[in-house]
Scaffold this active site. Structure first.
Site, mmCIF file in Angstrom:
data_model
loop_
_atom_site.group_PDB
_atom_site.id
_atom_site.type_symbol
_atom_site.label_atom_id
_atom_site.label_comp_id
_atom_site.label_asym_id
_atom_site.label_seq_id
_atom_site.Cartn_x
_atom_site.Cartn_y
_atom_site.Cartn_z
ATOM 1 N N SER A 78 0.807 -1.225 0.000
ATOM 2 C CA SER A 78 0.000 0.000 0.000
ATOM 3 C C SER A 78 0.845 1.283 0.000
ATOM 4 C CB SER A 78 -0.965 0.003 1.186
ATOM 5 O OG SER A 78 -1.908 -1.020 1.013
ATOM 6 N N LYS B 261 -9.575 -6.300 10.599
ATOM 7 C CA LYS B 261 -10.609 -5.888 9.634
ATOM 8 C C LYS B 261 -12.046 -6.111 10.118
ATOM 9 C CE LYS B 261 -9.287 -7.772 5.572
ATOM 10 N NZ LYS B 261 -9.050 -7.858 4.126
ATOM 11 N N ASP C 2 -12.633 -3.854 -1.210
ATOM 12 C CA ASP C 2 -12.363 -5.052 -2.011
ATOM 13 C C ASP C 2 -13.486 -5.273 -3.024
ATOM 14 O OD1 ASP C 2 -9.924 -5.743 -0.980
ATOM 15 O OD2 ASP C 2 -10.712 -7.146 0.497
ATOM 16 N N GLY D 107 -14.190 -17.635 2.082
ATOM 17 C CA GLY D 107 -13.547 -16.875 3.146
ATOM 18 C C GLY D 107 -13.892 -15.395 3.036
ATOM 19 N N GLY D 108 -13.048 -14.543 3.628
ATOM 20 C CA GLY D 108 -13.310 -13.105 3.676
ATOM 21 C C GLY D 108 -13.438 -12.484 2.288
HETATM 22 P P1 NAP Z 1 -9.531 -16.736 3.942
HETATM 23 O O1 NAP Z 1 -10.630 -15.940 4.529
HETATM 24 O O2 NAP Z 1 -8.526 -17.370 4.846
HETATM 25 O O3 NAP Z 1 -10.210 -17.909 3.039
HETATM 26 C C1 NAP Z 1 -9.396 -18.887 2.426
HETATM 27 C C2 NAP Z 1 -10.239 -19.739 1.482
HETATM 28 O O4 NAP Z 1 -9.365 -20.667 0.812
HETATM 29 C C3 NAP Z 1 -11.313 -20.569 2.198
HETATM 30 O O5 NAP Z 1 -12.439 -20.676 1.361
HETATM 31 C C4 NAP Z 1 -10.608 -21.929 2.331
HETATM 32 O O6 NAP Z 1 -11.498 -23.014 2.428
HETATM 33 C C5 NAP Z 1 -9.856 -21.993 1.023
HETATM 34 N N1 NAP Z 1 -8.738 -22.935 1.094
HETATM 35 C C6 NAP Z 1 -7.578 -22.789 1.768
HETATM 36 N N2 NAP Z 1 -6.797 -23.881 1.595
HETATM 37 C C7 NAP Z 1 -7.495 -24.727 0.805
HETATM 38 C C8 NAP Z 1 -7.225 -26.023 0.270
HETATM 39 N N3 NAP Z 1 -6.082 -26.671 0.537
HETATM 40 N N4 NAP Z 1 -8.158 -26.602 -0.537
HETATM 41 C C9 NAP Z 1 -9.327 -25.961 -0.811
HETATM 42 N N5 NAP Z 1 -9.640 -24.732 -0.327
HETATM 43 C C10 NAP Z 1 -8.721 -24.127 0.464
HETATM 44 O O7 NAP Z 1 -8.687 -15.893 2.904
HETATM 45 P P2 NAP Z 1 -9.135 -14.611 2.038
HETATM 46 O O8 NAP Z 1 -8.902 -13.390 2.823
HETATM 47 O O9 NAP Z 1 -10.474 -14.860 1.463
HETATM 48 O O10 NAP Z 1 -7.998 -14.627 0.896
HETATM 49 C C11 NAP Z 1 -7.947 -15.672 -0.073
HETATM 50 C C12 NAP Z 1 -6.921 -15.329 -1.146
HETATM 51 O O11 NAP Z 1 -7.293 -14.126 -1.810
HETATM 52 C C13 NAP Z 1 -5.503 -15.084 -0.618
HETATM 53 O O12 NAP Z 1 -4.587 -15.598 -1.544
HETATM 54 C C14 NAP Z 1 -5.386 -13.565 -0.573
HETATM 55 O O13 NAP Z 1 -4.052 -13.106 -0.715
HETATM 56 C C15 NAP Z 1 -6.208 -13.199 -1.792
HETATM 57 N N6 NAP Z 1 -6.770 -11.828 -1.720
HETATM 58 C C16 NAP Z 1 -6.426 -10.965 -2.711
HETATM 59 C C17 NAP Z 1 -6.955 -9.692 -2.725
HETATM 60 C C18 NAP Z 1 -6.568 -8.768 -3.848
HETATM 61 O O14 NAP Z 1 -6.751 -7.538 -3.721
HETATM 62 N N7 NAP Z 1 -6.085 -9.295 -4.948
HETATM 63 C C19 NAP Z 1 -7.830 -9.266 -1.705
HETATM 64 C C20 NAP Z 1 -8.175 -10.183 -0.696
HETATM 65 C C21 NAP Z 1 -7.632 -11.487 -0.724
HETATM 66 P P3 NAP Z 1 -12.050 -23.529 3.860
HETATM 67 O O15 NAP Z 1 -13.222 -22.638 4.200
HETATM 68 O O16 NAP Z 1 -12.425 -24.935 3.600
HETATM 69 O O17 NAP Z 1 -10.911 -23.396 4.835
#
Ligand code: NAP
Length: 280
Positions: A22, A71, A106, A133-134
């Protein structure tokens, strides 16, 4: 310099927060728009977070970004808008008539990036979202707001997909994780919000060859920038939108709220952040 004459400054509040991109983004916009202002990282542990937020203005800040692990908690310490409430988390704080307000950028980061990379994407009547997830909450909010009729939602832990379907209503249809491949031929838009494919995480096993002609594929993961999913989609000639684009677009609104000018996501900015990510 008194507080009144000091240039406006915003900060990123997180714990840990050191690796955020950021500052790179906001310093670029301050510099190129010729605005005197600042953006700094504030590493604030959970037990000091509430006090820090209450004294944000006293500390000289006009607003802030909020990241892990604060958050969700910040909602109760501010006045959240509809997006922040629906997503259950806020990432941007600003003052309006002396009141601390919060939103979740987001949602627009995701949607504006899709608009920029794949104009017309919303013609897809059915979308397939992976993960609950989030970030999936922000994606669902954005897709429904833009009128996507059916959003199939697959998550490893089925109960979490069901909970989001219950919250977001009839257009969100939970689907079993091991059945997602059957949905691919109907998905005009595929969104990966899981951490699969991220550096150090398992790969996302999925056959993009089963997607319809003209499908759009987007991955929120941005480390690595070119995920195996995006690379396979491009090889098939499909339009793609990557996670870095979303990261850049989500920063726009905060900057505008704090410094009064709407900045642009330029190719020069993208190259600067890309170069930094490639150092990883
Ligand atoms: P989060 O809340 O921790 O959610 C993670 C998700 O991934 C859950 O649905 C989880 O499933 C799933 N998951 C994790 N390991 C898995 C596996 N081995 N097999 C199948 N599903 C799996 O994370 P988040 O905040 O949503 O972020 C997720 C990704 O998005 C990250 O890589 C983050 O860096 C990226 N992101 C990017 C931006 C951007 O601006 N580009 C913004 C936000 C997030 P379960 O529910 O079964 O655990």
């Amino acid at each position: 310099m008194t507080r009144a004459t000091r240039p406006p400054a915003a900060c990123l509040i997180g714990w840990p927060a050191a690796h955020s991109r950021s500052p790179l983004i906001h310093h670029y916009w301050l510099r190129t728009l010729g605005i005197e202002g600042g953006y700094v990282i504030e590493a604030v542990p959970p037990d000091e977070f509430q006090d820090f937020v209450f004294r944000l203005s006293l500390r000289g800040f006009v607003g802030a970004n909020v990241t892990i692990p604060h958050k969700e908690r910040v909602l109760a310490l501010s006045k959240p808008d509809d997006r922040a409430r629906a997503v259950g988390a806020a990432n941007t704080l600003w003052f309006e008539n002396g009141e601390l307000c919060s939103t979740n950028t987001d949602v627009e980061g995701f949607i504006n990036n899709l608009d920029a990379c794949a104009p017309g994407w919303e013609r897809a009547e059915e979308a397939l979202v992976l993960g609950a997830g989030g970030s999936a909450r922000a994606v669902l909010f954005g897709l429904i707001e833009r009128g996507v009729k059916r959003v199939h939602l697959a998550n490893r832990t089925g109960e979490r997909a069901q909970a989001l379907a219950d919250q977001f209503g009839a257009s969100v249809l939970p689907v079993a994780w091991d059945a997602l491949s059957e949905l691919l031929p109907r998905a005009g838009l595929l969104v990966n919000t899981t951490s699969l494919g991220m550096h150090g995480q398992p790969a996302l096993e999925l056959d993009v060859g089963r997607l319809p002609q003209g499908a759009v594929v987007t991955d929120l993961v941005y480390v690595p920038l070119d995920t195996p999913l995006l690379s396979a989609a491009r090889q098939r000639g499909l339009q793609t939108a990557d996670g870095l684009g979303m990261l850049l677009h989500q920063a726009v609104r905060g900057f505008e709220l704090w410094f009064g000018k709407r900045p642009e996501v330029t190719s020069e900015l993208r190259a600067i952040v890309e170069a930094d990510l490639n150092k990883v």
